[in-house]
Write a protein that holds these residues in place. Structure first.
Motif, PDB file in Angstrom:
ATOM      1  N   MET A 161       0.797  -1.230   0.000  1.00  0.00           N
ATOM      2  CA  MET A 161       0.000   0.000   0.000  1.00  0.00           C
ATOM      3  C   MET A 161       0.827   1.277   0.000  1.00  0.00           C
ATOM      4  O   MET A 161       0.567   2.189  -0.785  1.00  0.00           O
ATOM      5  N   PRO A 162       1.893   1.432   0.852  1.00  0.00           N
ATOM      6  CA  PRO A 162       2.675   2.656   0.826  1.00  0.00           C
ATOM      7  C   PRO A 162       3.345   2.900  -0.511  1.00  0.00           C
ATOM      8  O   PRO A 162       3.435   4.032  -0.979  1.00  0.00           O
ATOM      9  N   VAL A 163       3.828   1.811  -1.162  1.00  0.00           N
ATOM     10  CA  VAL A 163       4.481   1.951  -2.462  1.00  0.00           C
ATOM     11  C   VAL A 163       3.492   2.417  -3.506  1.00  0.00           C
ATOM     12  O   VAL A 163       3.752   3.325  -4.296  1.00  0.00           O
ATOM     13  N   VAL A 164       2.325   1.794  -3.530  1.00  0.00           N
ATOM     14  CA  VAL A 164       1.300   2.168  -4.499  1.00  0.00           C
ATOM     15  C   VAL A 164       0.858   3.608  -4.286  1.00  0.00           C
ATOM     16  O   VAL A 164       0.673   4.372  -5.227  1.00  0.00           O
ATOM     17  N   SER A 165       0.707   3.996  -3.006  1.00  0.00           N
ATOM     18  CA  SER A 165       0.263   5.345  -2.676  1.00  0.00           C
ATOM     19  C   SER A 165       1.224   6.384  -3.219  1.00  0.00           C
ATOM     20  O   SER A 165       0.827   7.373  -3.807  1.00  0.00           O
ATOM     21  N   GLU A 166       2.552   6.149  -3.024  1.00  0.00           N
ATOM     22  CA  GLU A 166       3.536   7.120  -3.491  1.00  0.00           C
ATOM     23  C   GLU A 166       3.584   7.164  -5.003  1.00  0.00           C
ATOM     24  O   GLU A 166       3.711   8.224  -5.606  1.00  0.00           O
ATOM     25  N   ALA A 167       3.483   5.998  -5.639  1.00  0.00           N
ATOM     26  CA  ALA A 167       3.530   5.958  -7.095  1.00  0.00           C
ATOM     27  C   ALA A 167       2.313   6.627  -7.696  1.00  0.00           C
ATOM     28  O   ALA A 167       2.379   7.243  -8.760  1.00  0.00           O
ATOM     29  N   ALA A 168       1.168   6.507  -7.004  1.00  0.00           N
ATOM     30  CA  ALA A 168      -0.075   7.049  -7.548  1.00  0.00           C
ATOM     31  C   ALA A 168      -0.120   8.565  -7.472  1.00  0.00           C
ATOM     32  O   ALA A 168      -0.843   9.207  -8.220  1.00  0.00           O
ATOM     33  N   ARG A 221      16.879  12.562  -2.523  1.00  0.00           N
ATOM     34  CA  ARG A 221      17.622  11.970  -1.410  1.00  0.00           C
ATOM     35  C   ARG A 221      16.718  11.586  -0.243  1.00  0.00           C
ATOM     36  O   ARG A 221      17.008  10.622   0.466  1.00  0.00           O
ATOM     37  N   ILE A 222      15.616  12.304  -0.069  1.00  0.00           N
ATOM     38  CA  ILE A 222      14.651  11.881   0.952  1.00  0.00           C
ATOM     39  C   ILE A 222      13.923  10.630   0.489  1.00  0.00           C
ATOM     40  O   ILE A 222      13.676   9.712   1.268  1.00  0.00           O
ATOM     41  N   GLN A 223      13.621  10.586  -0.795  1.00  0.00           N
ATOM     42  CA  GLN A 223      13.014   9.392  -1.394  1.00  0.00           C
ATOM     43  C   GLN A 223      13.928   8.181  -1.184  1.00  0.00           C
ATOM     44  O   GLN A 223      13.458   7.060  -0.995  1.00  0.00           O
ATOM     45  N   GLN A 224      15.237   8.438  -1.194  1.00  0.00           N
ATOM     46  CA  GLN A 224      16.227   7.371  -1.073  1.00  0.00           C
ATOM     47  C   GLN A 224      16.674   7.125   0.366  1.00  0.00           C
ATOM     48  O   GLN A 224      17.711   6.508   0.590  1.00  0.00           O
ATOM     49  N   GLY A 225      15.928   7.640   1.353  1.00  0.00           N
ATOM     50  CA  GLY A 225      16.126   7.161   2.709  1.00  0.00           C
ATOM     51  C   GLY A 225      16.717   8.083   3.745  1.00  0.00           C
ATOM     52  O   GLY A 225      16.961   7.653   4.877  1.00  0.00           O
ATOM     53  N   GLU A 226      16.945   9.365   3.432  1.00  0.00           N
ATOM     54  CA  GLU A 226      17.618  10.224   4.409  1.00  0.00           C
ATOM     55  C   GLU A 226      16.778  10.486   5.668  1.00  0.00           C
ATOM     56  O   GLU A 226      17.343  10.785   6.721  1.00  0.00           O
ATOM     57  N   LEU A 227      15.463  10.409   5.559  1.00  0.00           N
ATOM     58  CA  LEU A 227      14.610  10.617   6.733  1.00  0.00           C
ATOM     59  C   LEU A 227      14.061   9.309   7.309  1.00  0.00           C
ATOM     60  O   LEU A 227      13.285   9.339   8.259  1.00  0.00           O
ATOM     61  N   ASP A 228      14.488   8.192   6.759  1.00  0.00           N
ATOM     62  CA  ASP A 228      13.963   6.902   7.221  1.00  0.00           C
ATOM     63  C   ASP A 228      14.407   6.621   8.654  1.00  0.00           C
ATOM     64  O   ASP A 228      15.563   6.856   9.025  1.00  0.00           O
ATOM     65  N   GLY A 229      13.479   6.114   9.450  1.00  0.00           N
ATOM     66  CA  GLY A 229      13.810   5.670  10.795  1.00  0.00           C
ATOM     67  C   GLY A 229      13.931   6.757  11.836  1.00  0.00           C
ATOM     68  O   GLY A 229      14.339   6.485  12.963  1.00  0.00           O
ATOM     69  N   ILE A 230      13.579   8.005  11.486  1.00  0.00           N
ATOM     70  CA  ILE A 230      13.648   9.094  12.467  1.00  0.00           C
ATOM     71  C   ILE A 230      12.309   9.823  12.514  1.00  0.00           C
ATOM     72  O   ILE A 230      11.487   9.719  11.599  1.00  0.00           O
ATOM     73  N   SER A 231      12.106  10.563  13.582  1.00  0.00           N
ATOM     74  CA  SER A 231      10.884  11.348  13.749  1.00  0.00           C
ATOM     75  C   SER A 231      11.229  12.648  14.479  1.00  0.00           C
ATOM     76  O   SER A 231      10.958  12.781  15.677  1.00  0.00           O
ATOM     77  N   LYS A 253       7.069  10.591   5.163  1.00  0.00           N
ATOM     78  CA  LYS A 253       8.204   9.971   5.840  1.00  0.00           C
ATOM     79  C   LYS A 253       8.173  10.216   7.349  1.00  0.00           C
ATOM     80  O   LYS A 253       8.538   9.337   8.129  1.00  0.00           O
ATOM     81  N   CYS A 254       7.772  11.432   7.750  1.00  0.00           N
ATOM     82  CA  CYS A 254       7.803  11.822   9.169  1.00  0.00           C
ATOM     83  C   CYS A 254       6.461  12.460   9.544  1.00  0.00           C
ATOM     84  O   CYS A 254       6.382  13.682   9.746  1.00  0.00           O
ATOM     85  N   PRO A 255       5.408  11.668   9.626  1.00  0.00           N
ATOM     86  CA  PRO A 255       4.064  12.228   9.808  1.00  0.00           C
ATOM     87  C   PRO A 255       3.853  12.982  11.119  1.00  0.00           C
ATOM     88  O   PRO A 255       2.977  13.841  11.200  1.00  0.00           O
ATOM     89  N   SER A 256       4.636  12.695  12.147  1.00  0.00           N
ATOM     90  CA  SER A 256       4.434  13.381  13.420  1.00  0.00           C
ATOM     91  C   SER A 256       5.308  14.625  13.578  1.00  0.00           C
ATOM     92  O   SER A 256       5.181  15.350  14.569  1.00  0.00           O
ATOM     93  N   SER A 257       6.189  14.868  12.613  1.00  0.00           N
ATOM     94  CA  SER A 257       7.074  16.037  12.691  1.00  0.00           C
ATOM     95  C   SER A 257       6.357  17.300  12.217  1.00  0.00           C
ATOM     96  O   SER A 257       5.557  17.256  11.289  1.00  0.00           O
ATOM     97  N   LYS A 258       6.672  18.429  12.874  1.00  0.00           N
ATOM     98  CA  LYS A 258       6.251  19.724  12.378  1.00  0.00           C
ATOM     99  C   LYS A 258       7.251  20.171  11.315  1.00  0.00           C
ATOM    100  O   LYS A 258       8.449  19.885  11.411  1.00  0.00           O
ATOM    101  N   ILE A 259       6.763  20.884  10.305  1.00  0.00           N
ATOM    102  CA  ILE A 259       7.634  21.391   9.243  1.00  0.00           C
ATOM    103  C   ILE A 259       7.616  22.915   9.292  1.00  0.00           C
ATOM    104  O   ILE A 259       6.544  23.531   9.235  1.00  0.00           O
ATOM    105  N   LEU A 260       8.797  23.504   9.417  1.00  0.00           N
ATOM    106  CA  LEU A 260       8.930  24.949   9.329  1.00  0.00           C
ATOM    107  C   LEU A 260       9.509  25.271   7.958  1.00  0.00           C
ATOM    108  O   LEU A 260      10.687  25.017   7.695  1.00  0.00           O
ATOM    109  N   LEU A 261       8.669  25.787   7.075  1.00  0.00           N
ATOM    110  CA  LEU A 261       9.071  26.156   5.722  1.00  0.00           C
ATOM    111  C   LEU A 261       9.549  27.599   5.735  1.00  0.00           C
ATOM    112  O   LEU A 261       8.803  28.503   6.135  1.00  0.00           O
ATOM    113  N   LEU A 262      10.786  27.819   5.306  1.00  0.00           N
ATOM    114  CA  LEU A 262      11.350  29.164   5.272  1.00  0.00           C
ATOM    115  C   LEU A 262      11.346  29.711   3.851  1.00  0.00           C
ATOM    116  O   LEU A 262      11.598  28.981   2.889  1.00  0.00           O
TER     117      LEU A 262
END
Length: 228
Positions: free
Chosen positions: A13-20, A110-120, A157-166
């Motif tokens: 499901m996650p793979v299909v969701s991103e591809a879609a 690079r985020i697609q390729q794992g830079e944010l994987d495993g962190i929150s 990748k990080c659903p619980s993180s807040k994002i500060l867009l500058l």
């Protein structure tokens, strides 16, 4: 057999969701080799290795302006704001994911390729797009659309993180003033004030309302000095 099929569907499901999710036609996720002051692939692997061992509270994502500040991972790229970095973040675990000369597209890859994987992280600070406008000559609409797709990927990748867009900082080129202002206007609309927040530090770094960086704040009209 039925249970096996349901398990496989759940895993896919996650793979299909991103591809879609359709990406903007101007977004081309890929590595880059424009900046020879460091090795892009080596830094990419260093970020992933760091996040296998360190779970940062704050993460910065950006281009050379962020890369030049300070923080881990360290490479041959100059760090010009160590004092302010450690004053702000000394007691915290922080990762600097600034990559010199990156477009939004390269950060997406690079985020697609794992830079944010495993962190929150508690907060992910994102400032990128100046190279899309200044080097590739993207339109404000294209730059904002690409950034919107990048934010969507970060949220997955990080659903619980807040994002500060500058906002994109002012530059020395007068012909980019209007493009930067319009891009920032469109970027500000991406903030939902629940998960994504917007701030424009360029307003206090510019000369009056000129759209140009104050000379005391910059080394070359683009990158920040230690004062900046």
């Amino acid at each position: 057999m039925k249970k096996l099929l349901l398990c496989l569907l759940f895993l896919l499901m996650p793979v299909v969701s991103e591809a879609a999710e359709s990406l903007p036609p101007t977004l081309k996720p890929e590595a880059q080799h424009r900046d020879h002051a460091y090795t892009w692939e080596t830094r990419h692997e260093a970020v992933k290795e760091r996040h296998r061992n360190v779970k940062p509270e704050y993460v910065f994502i950006g281009d050379s302006i962020t890369h030049h500040w300070a923080g881990e991972p360290v490479d041959g790229f100059g760090q010009y704001g160590k004092d302010s970095w450690f004053r702000l973040f000394g007691p915290h675990a922080v990762t600097n994911m600034g990559f010199g000369f990156d477009y939004v597209d390269n950060a997406y890859y690079r985020i697609q390729q794992g830079e944010l994987d495993g962190i929150s992280p508690r907060v992910i600070i994102l400032m990128i797009g100046t190279n899309n406008l200044g080097h590739r000559k993207d339109t404000p609409g294209a730059c904002a659309a690409n950034t919107k797709a990048l934010i969507s990927l970060i949220r997955r990748k990080c659903p619980s993180s807040k994002i500060l867009l500058l906002g994109i900082l002012p530059r020395k080129e007068k012909d980019l003033i209007d493009a930067i202002r319009e891009t920032n206007k469109q970027l500000s609309r991406l903030a939902d004030k629940r998960h994504v927040f917007f701030s424009n530090p360029g307003l206090v770094l510019q000369e009056g309302n000129s759209g140009a960086l104050r000379k005391a704040c910059t080394m070359d009209g683009i990158h920040l000095s230690s004062t900046g």
